[in-house]
Design a protein around this motif. Structure first.
Motif, PDB file in Angstrom:
ATOM      1  N   THR A  63       0.820  -1.214   0.000  1.00 38.85           N
ATOM      2  CA  THR A  63       0.000   0.000   0.000  1.00 38.85           C
ATOM      3  C   THR A  63       0.853   1.264   0.000  1.00 38.85           C
ATOM      4  N   VAL A  64       2.096   1.169   0.461  1.00 38.24           N
ATOM      5  CA  VAL A  64       3.023   2.301   0.438  1.00 38.24           C
ATOM      6  C   VAL A  64       4.434   1.746   0.280  1.00 38.24           C
ATOM      7  N   ASN A  65       5.283   2.416  -0.501  1.00 41.09           N
ATOM      8  CA  ASN A  65       6.638   1.890  -0.710  1.00 41.09           C
ATOM      9  C   ASN A  65       7.706   2.667   0.056  1.00 41.09           C
ATOM     10  N   ALA A  66       7.287   3.590   0.923  1.00 45.66           N
ATOM     11  CA  ALA A  66       8.240   4.330   1.742  1.00 45.66           C
ATOM     12  C   ALA A  66       8.633   3.508   2.962  1.00 45.66           C
ATOM     13  N   CYS A  67       9.860   3.686   3.414  1.00 44.43           N
ATOM     14  CA  CYS A  67      10.312   2.982   4.625  1.00 44.43           C
ATOM     15  C   CYS A  67      11.263   3.887   5.399  1.00 44.43           C
ATOM     16  N   ASN A  68      11.177   3.835   6.723  1.00 41.37           N
ATOM     17  CA  ASN A  68      12.040   4.653   7.570  1.00 41.37           C
ATOM     18  C   ASN A  68      13.306   3.914   7.998  1.00 41.37           C
ATOM     19  N   PHE A  69      13.480   2.663   7.558  1.00 43.82           N
ATOM     20  CA  PHE A  69      14.710   1.917   7.798  1.00 43.82           C
ATOM     21  C   PHE A  69      15.399   1.637   6.469  1.00 43.82           C
ATOM     22  N   ARG A  70      16.666   1.290   6.536  1.00 40.41           N
ATOM     23  CA  ARG A  70      17.428   0.867   5.358  1.00 40.41           C
ATOM     24  C   ARG A  70      18.107  -0.463   5.692  1.00 40.41           C
ATOM     25  N   CYS A  71      17.311  -1.508   5.709  1.00 46.41           N
ATOM     26  CA  CYS A  71      17.800  -2.815   6.156  1.00 46.41           C
ATOM     27  C   CYS A  71      18.785  -3.417   5.155  1.00 46.41           C
ATOM     28  N   LYS A  72      19.821  -4.045   5.694  1.00 51.85           N
ATOM     29  CA  LYS A  72      20.912  -4.569   4.876  1.00 51.85           C
ATOM     30  C   LYS A  72      20.467  -5.662   3.914  1.00 51.85           C
ATOM     31  N   MET A  73      19.410  -6.407   4.251  1.00 51.60           N
ATOM     32  CA  MET A  73      19.008  -7.540   3.430  1.00 51.60           C
ATOM     33  C   MET A  73      17.739  -7.263   2.640  1.00 51.60           C
ATOM     34  N   CYS A  74      17.327  -5.985   2.572  1.00 54.97           N
ATOM     35  CA  CYS A  74      16.093  -5.632   1.871  1.00 54.97           C
ATOM     36  C   CYS A  74      16.319  -5.562   0.366  1.00 54.97           C
ATOM     37  N   ALA A  75      15.295  -5.930  -0.401  1.00 58.40           N
ATOM     38  CA  ALA A  75      15.379  -5.894  -1.859  1.00 58.40           C
ATOM     39  C   ALA A  75      15.580  -4.480  -2.390  1.00 58.40           C
ATOM     40  N   GLY A 138       8.014  -2.209  13.530  1.00 59.37           N
ATOM     41  CA  GLY A 138       7.737  -1.898  14.928  1.00 59.37           C
ATOM     42  C   GLY A 138       8.037  -0.490  15.387  1.00 59.37           C
ATOM     43  N   SER A 139       8.664   0.314  14.546  1.00 58.16           N
ATOM     44  CA  SER A 139       9.117   1.634  14.979  1.00 58.16           C
ATOM     45  C   SER A 139       7.969   2.603  15.247  1.00 58.16           C
ATOM     46  N   LEU A 140       6.828   2.384  14.592  1.00 64.58           N
ATOM     47  CA  LEU A 140       5.708   3.336  14.693  1.00 64.58           C
ATOM     48  C   LEU A 140       4.569   2.816  15.562  1.00 64.58           C
ATOM     49  N   LEU A 141       4.779   1.680  16.202  1.00 61.42           N
ATOM     50  CA  LEU A 141       3.721   1.078  17.024  1.00 61.42           C
ATOM     51  C   LEU A 141       3.728   1.650  18.439  1.00 61.42           C
ATOM     52  N   ASN A 142       3.562   2.977  18.532  1.00 63.61           N
ATOM     53  CA  ASN A 142       3.520   3.594  19.855  1.00 63.61           C
ATOM     54  C   ASN A 142       2.123   3.442  20.467  1.00 63.61           C
ATOM     55  N   GLU A 143       1.955   3.983  21.668  1.00 62.66           N
ATOM     56  CA  GLU A 143       0.699   3.814  22.386  1.00 62.66           C
ATOM     57  C   GLU A 143      -0.493   4.388  21.615  1.00 62.66           C
ATOM     58  N   LEU A 144      -0.289   5.537  20.921  1.00 63.29           N
ATOM     59  CA  LEU A 144      -1.370   6.165  20.188  1.00 63.29           C
ATOM     60  C   LEU A 144      -1.856   5.279  19.047  1.00 63.29           C
ATOM     61  N   VAL A 174      19.340  -0.358   9.606  1.00 63.62           N
ATOM     62  CA  VAL A 174      19.932   0.974   9.657  1.00 63.62           C
ATOM     63  C   VAL A 174      18.835   2.033   9.771  1.00 63.62           C
ATOM     64  N   GLY A 175      19.014   2.931  10.741  1.00 63.80           N
ATOM     65  CA  GLY A 175      18.023   3.973  10.980  1.00 63.80           C
ATOM     66  C   GLY A 175      17.073   3.639  12.105  1.00 63.80           C
ATOM     67  N   SER A 176      17.227   2.460  12.692  1.00 62.44           N
ATOM     68  CA  SER A 176      16.328   2.016  13.760  1.00 62.44           C
ATOM     69  C   SER A 176      16.855   2.395  15.135  1.00 62.44           C
ATOM     70  N   ASN A 177      16.006   2.254  16.126  1.00 59.45           N
ATOM     71  CA  ASN A 177      16.386   2.415  17.522  1.00 59.45           C
ATOM     72  C   ASN A 177      15.964   1.148  18.256  1.00 59.45           C
ATOM     73  N   PHE A 178      16.920   0.360  18.677  1.00 59.00           N
ATOM     74  CA  PHE A 178      16.669  -0.953  19.272  1.00 59.00           C
ATOM     75  C   PHE A 178      15.715  -0.873  20.458  1.00 59.00           C
ATOM     76  N   GLU A 179      15.996   0.050  21.384  1.00 60.84           N
ATOM     77  CA  GLU A 179      15.188   0.137  22.596  1.00 60.84           C
ATOM     78  C   GLU A 179      13.725   0.488  22.275  1.00 60.84           C
ATOM     79  N   THR A 180      13.530   1.407  21.352  1.00 58.99           N
ATOM     80  CA  THR A 180      12.166   1.818  20.992  1.00 58.99           C
ATOM     81  C   THR A 180      11.366   0.668  20.390  1.00 58.99           C
ATOM     82  N   VAL A 181      11.991  -0.020  19.433  1.00 61.72           N
ATOM     83  CA  VAL A 181      11.293  -1.120  18.758  1.00 61.72           C
ATOM     84  C   VAL A 181      10.957  -2.245  19.723  1.00 61.72           C
TER      85      VAL A 181
END
Length: 406
Positions: A63-75, A138-144, A174-181
């Motif tokens: 549904t959307v092709n934007a991503c806030n991470f740059r994962c090493k194994m992503c296509a 998981g980066s955007l799954l906050n309480e709200l 890359v671009g993630s925050n371990f503790e937040t996720v």
């Protein structure tokens, strides 16, 4: 009956209970209607027809092709620059109404929660008795977000955890925050265990085994234990989606790494404190053995084995492009058409799809991306032939109830 369950499992990719739930759609009337369509699908797949009377029962939609991470194994690594695209709620609902799938996966190269209408899309699918699965970083799954999505959780929600430590996790994603996720995952899992999420939602955790997390078997066991998530953890090896470019070679463990891991994990298996810990380490080692041979699984051997995906499944990208499979992303020659300028019906039985099915059936080794894919539906195809023969005999013996062959 076993052959029928195998068929349902293959077209949905999930276990026995979910195909049955998916088939019923929540009512006997829906189940009868879907059985009729499945009968047509079985016949088409058994005979590998080039044009199909039935639309795909499973659809993967980005549904959307934007991503806030740059994962090493992503296509995305192999595709390069991607122009932003998003499927509106209106176009999404129109596509679903045209195709009438039984099972929808909401993912592609983007993070689904960057789609501002993703919860409305999930609600629409659920309301129409369509099973839905969705992965998230998981980066955007906050309480709200969680509070708004309580009644709009997919049937299958998949979390990605590719590192058990802050160092490995953030190096891979890359671009993630371990503790937040991890905290976001912990909150949702706690809510889930307390029955606060949508009833029936199944949560899974997926880890892609690779160079940077290869030796983290103890750390990952401890992390999953702390999340009370050992039973939903799944480990898979990464490989080169594009063997021609060897894009992920630097991220793929080698035989020397496997030998070293074996020496480290063997004593831990023997001294494991619980059967569950022992099983976890054994599964880790078993997955690691995929890298025992040079270039495997980074460059699978070429194959001409049957693949039936283009008969029951399709992939629709955020820009409207239709491809037979998500593993063919980034290959313009495999674009079957675009739903922005054609109906799905025109595309599904159009010349591109017909030609692709024919080549896949007769000369799979000529298709880039398909020739090195490990998918092998030979056994599945044999089961379909049996089911088709049984259904044919029953219908010609007059065992028919109303308009639906049982």
């Amino acid at each position: 009956m076993k052959a029928l369950f195998a068929f349902l499992h293959n077209v949905t990719g999930i276990g026995l209970f979910y195909p049955l739930k998916n088939l019923s759609g929540g009512s006997f009337a829906i189940a009868l209607s879907r059985l009729k369509r499945l009968q047509s699908l079985v016949h088409s797949m058994a005979h590998r027809s080039l044009t199909l009377k039935s639309f795909p029962v499973r659809v993967q939609i980005e549904t959307v092709n934007a991503c806030n991470f740059r994962c090493k194994m992503c296509a995305r690594v192999t595709i390069g620059q991607i122009s932003f695209a998003e499927i509106s709620l209106e176009r999404f609902t129109r596509l679903i109404k045209e195709i009438h799938p039984y099972y929808v996966t909401l993912n592609g190269l983007g993070e689904p929660f960057l789609d501002k209408t993703i919860l409305k899309k999930i609600r629409f699918l659920v309301k129409n008795d369509i099973m839905v699965s969705m992965p998230t970083n998981g980066s955007l799954l906050n309480e709200l977000v969680v509070s708004k999505s309580e009644e709009a959780f997919p049937d299958i929600l998949q979390f990605s955890v590719d590192g058990a430590t802050k160092k490995s996790f953030e190096a891979i994603r890359v671009g993630s925050n371990f503790e937040t996720v991890i905290e976001n995952y912990r909150n949702i899992l706690t809510r889930h265990q307390n029955g606060k999420n949508r009833p029936g939602t199944q949560i899974r955790i997926l880890c892609a085994l690779q160079k940077k997390n290869f030796f983290e078997f103890q750390e990952m066991f401890a992390l999953m234990s702390s999340l009370n998530a050992l039973e939903i953890f799944c480990l898979v090896p990464i490989y080169n989606f594009s063997p021609e470019t060897q894009s992920f070679t630097a991220e793929i463990p080698n035989p020397h790494d496997v030998e070293e891991l074996t020496q480290l994990i063997a004593p831990r298996i023997k001294t494991a404190k619980t059967p569950r810990e022992k099983e976890f380490y054994e599964n880790w080692l078993q997955c690691a053995k995929n890298f025992e041979k040079p270039d495997q699984p980074s460059a699978p051997e070429e194959t001409n084995t049957p693949c039936l995906i283009p008969w029951f499944n399709t992939y629709i990208a955020a820009n409207g492009d239709v491809l037979p499979c998500c593993y063919l992303l980034g290959r313009p020659s495999h674009i079957m058409g675009n739903v922005l300028n054609k109906s799905f019906q025109e595309i599904w039985n159009g010349s591109n799809y017909v030609s692709f099915r024919k080549n896949l059936m007769q000369n799979r080794s000529s298709l880039p991306g398909c020739r090195t894919c490990p998918r092998n539906d030979a056994s599945f195809h044999q089961k379909l032939k049996i089911i088709d023969q049984v259904l044919y005999l029953k219908s010609h013996l007059g065992i028919v109830s109303g308009k639906v062959s049982l």
